[in-house]
Design an enzyme around this catalytic site. Structure first.
Site, PDB file in Angstrom:
ATOM      1  N   HIS A 175      17.255  23.844  -4.966  1.00  0.00           N
ATOM      2  CA  HIS A 175      17.044  22.920  -3.833  1.00  0.00           C
ATOM      3  C   HIS A 175      15.989  21.877  -4.206  1.00  0.00           C
ATOM      4  O   HIS A 175      16.188  20.678  -4.013  1.00  0.00           O
ATOM      5  CB  HIS A 175      16.595  23.714  -2.597  1.00  0.00           C
ATOM      6  N   GLU A 176      14.871  22.347  -4.736  1.00  0.00           N
ATOM      7  CA  GLU A 176      13.778  21.411  -5.037  1.00  0.00           C
ATOM      8  C   GLU A 176      14.158  20.449  -6.155  1.00  0.00           C
ATOM      9  O   GLU A 176      13.887  19.254  -6.083  1.00  0.00           O
ATOM     10  CB  GLU A 176      12.510  22.188  -5.395  1.00  0.00           C
ATOM     11  N   HIS A 179      16.134  17.464  -5.079  1.00  0.00           N
ATOM     12  CA  HIS A 179      15.411  16.295  -4.557  1.00  0.00           C
ATOM     13  C   HIS A 179      15.230  15.253  -5.669  1.00  0.00           C
ATOM     14  O   HIS A 179      15.198  14.047  -5.411  1.00  0.00           O
ATOM     15  CB  HIS A 179      14.045  16.697  -4.003  1.00  0.00           C
ATOM     16  N   TYR A 190      12.990   9.731   3.156  1.00  0.00           N
ATOM     17  CA  TYR A 190      12.642  11.081   3.640  1.00  0.00           C
ATOM     18  C   TYR A 190      12.123  11.008   5.078  1.00  0.00           C
ATOM     19  O   TYR A 190      10.964  11.327   5.359  1.00  0.00           O
ATOM     20  CB  TYR A 190      11.601  11.698   2.709  1.00  0.00           C
ATOM     21  N   GLU A 199      17.479  16.511   2.740  1.00  0.00           N
ATOM     22  CA  GLU A 199      17.290  17.963   2.794  1.00  0.00           C
ATOM     23  C   GLU A 199      18.630  18.694   2.695  1.00  0.00           C
ATOM     24  O   GLU A 199      18.754  19.704   2.009  1.00  0.00           O
ATOM     25  CB  GLU A 199      16.589  18.349   4.103  1.00  0.00           C
ATOM     26  N   ASP A 272       7.633  16.970  11.196  1.00  0.00           N
ATOM     27  CA  ASP A 272       8.505  17.229  10.038  1.00  0.00           C
ATOM     28  C   ASP A 272       9.246  15.961   9.614  1.00  0.00           C
ATOM     29  O   ASP A 272      10.451  15.976   9.389  1.00  0.00           O
ATOM     30  CB  ASP A 272       9.480  18.365  10.400  1.00  0.00           C
ATOM     31  N   HIS A 277      13.751  18.921   8.049  1.00  0.00           N
ATOM     32  CA  HIS A 277      14.159  20.309   7.794  1.00  0.00           C
ATOM     33  C   HIS A 277      14.829  20.925   9.020  1.00  0.00           C
ATOM     34  O   HIS A 277      15.229  22.075   8.988  1.00  0.00           O
ATOM     35  CB  HIS A 277      12.951  21.190   7.439  1.00  0.00           C
TER      36      HIS A 277
HETATM   37 ZN   LIG Z   1      13.598  20.139   0.487  1.00  0.00          ZN
END
Ligand SMILES: [Zn+2]
Length: 468
Positions: A175-176, A179, A190, A199, A272, A277
């Protein structure tokens, strides 16, 4: 939209609403860890945005230089519980296991993610140009998060009371890293809906890498992000559920999973980054719906459709409706009109309105006229949008990154580059011919025949190469 909300300058896995709740409702140790994590994250994000506003390169110079050595070469560092990055190098690409679980998970899972990108989407690392994959573990003390800082991955150890170490889950790591892919392709801002799509795409890649590694069909997968990250005793089984958004956890310490599955429950607040998220639950459920309707392996048709749409057809400010139009168009081009109908129905079921007959993609980066693969009418071309070479928008994004980076390097970096060049020579020689070919090109010539077939159909090869 101001530069303050530029794409993914600093992306974390654990959402702020969990940490804020923990900072209020936890015991002294949990409160301390959560407050410390929130403070540190705020400081790091502010520092990153300030640096970018002053023209710092999106990718640290070191990562840019290391990327020349081989495609996606890994370097894993230990921060020794401090906050200076990248820290002490503890495992290089060719090194064996270190014996430290955090180091070895970060290193091995980075390798699996890199191999997935190469074999399934024929992409050379995150930027399509073989960028090095740098990871730092043991960041700070009891740090309750993992993040992508624009150039590398960073993992905390968790507080041990609510979160385990953040290297535990392959999908979290994938997942990271995803990005980074977004940063070099659509560059989705973002914030609010584009941020939720950012996300969402990372969750999709996280799930796909995990399912590919486990050899799971869509119907057999758990569709959870971060399963096992919460310690036993917390009432929750993951950070997010793609199949049932809003059901991942419900515990007095961390609150209830707030993800919506339908537009009627869209979060409109400012927390957020405008709910990046939170609202990702809506497209997440759409992807789960599409993948299970298509059947088979999710990284097959569904994965190829999403990859095509998200890496070549969306602009930085795309909305959910734009993503719907792009994925419907990509499905039509890659898999035909019935597939496009499945994708359209899934978005409509989530309350995202898509005009009937809409086939035109959302646009292209930098406001240029949209010219998605779907409008070319050349199916073969569209079916491999992630081929060895970066797609045009990705190339433009990479060029934008590369120019300021080059300027910023200046004389010091030129000297460093000369040094790296010398170091890279022996390293390249020691790689052997197959590795050199892999570093220079992503053609499948170096793969076993079974792997070639797997890559060609977007499937997992019969015998994937080890990643250590
Ligand atoms: Zn993320």
């Amino acid at each position: 939209m101001t530069r303050l909300f530029h794409a993914c300058p600093f992306c974390t896995i654990a959402p702020p609403h969990i940490l804020r709740r923990l900072a209020e409702a936890g015991g002294p140790a949990e409160r301390e860890a959560a407050s410390r994590t929130l403070d540190m994250t705020r400081q790091l994000r502010t520092a990153r945005m300030r640096a970018m506003a002053l023209g710092a390169p999106a990718v640290p110079v070191e990562a840019a230089l290391l990327g020349r050595r081989m495609s996606g070469a890994r370097s894993t560092y230990d921060a020794d519980h401090r906050t200076r990055l990248p820290g002490r190098l503890v495992r290089g690409e060719a090194d064996g296991a270190s014996g430290d679980p955090a180091v070895d998970e970060a290193h091995d899972y980075a390798g699996i993610t890199r191999d997935f990108l190469r074999q399934v989407f024929r992409r050379r690392s995150l930027d399509g140009r073989g960028m090095a994959l740098a990871s730092t573990v043991h960041f700070d003390r009891d740090y309750d998060n993992a993040f992508w800082d624009g150039g590398q991955m960073v993992y905390g150890d968790g507080d041990g009371q609510v979160f385990q170490r953040f290297t535990l889950c392959l999908d979290v790591i994938a997942h990271e890293f995803a990005h980074g892919i977004t940063q070099f392709t659509s560059n989705l801002v973002y914030f609010e809906q584009p941020g939720a799509l950012n996300e969402h795409f990372s969750d999709v890649i996280g799930c796909l890498v995990k399912q590919w590694h486990l050899g799971q069909d869509a119907k057999d997968a758990d569709w959870l992000i971060g399963a096992g990250l919460l310690v036993p005793g917390i009432n929750g089984n993951a950070l997010r559920s793609m199949s049932a958004p809003g059901t991942a956890y419900d515990d007095p310490l961390i609150g209830k999973d707030p993800q919506p599955a339908h537009m009627r429950d869209l979060y409109h607040g400012t927390e957020d980054q405008g709910g990046v998220h939170i609202n990702s639950g809506i497209p997440n459920r759409v992807f789960w719906r599409v993948a299970t309707e298509f059947g088979g392996q999710a990284w097959g048709t569904a994965g190829q459709v999403w990859w095509s749409a998200f890496t070549t057809m969306l602009n930085a400010r795309a909305s959910f409706a734009d993503a719907a139009r792009a994925t419907i168009a990509a499905a039509g081009t890659i898999a035909g009109t019935r597939a496009a109908s499945v994708v359209r129905a899934a978005w409509q079921e989530a309350g995202v309105r898509v005009p009937a007959g809409a086939r035109v993609a959302a646009g292209s980066p930098a406001g240029a006229p949209a010219r998605p693969a779907a409008t070319t009418g050349r199916r073969a071309k569209a079916a491999k949008p992630a081929g060895g070479r970066a797609a045009k928008p990705a190339k433009r994004a990479a060029a934008k990154v590369a120019k300021p980076a080059k300027r910023a390097m200046g004389k010091v970096a030129k000297a460093a580059k000369r040094t790296m060049g010398k170091a890279a020579g022996p390293a390249k020689r020691s790689m052997g011919k197959p590795a050199q070919r892999a570093a220079g090109t992503v053609k499948t010539a170096h793969l076993p025949t079974a792997a070639k077939r797997g890559a060609a159909r977007g499937g997992k090869p019969a015998a994937p190469r080890p990643t250590r």
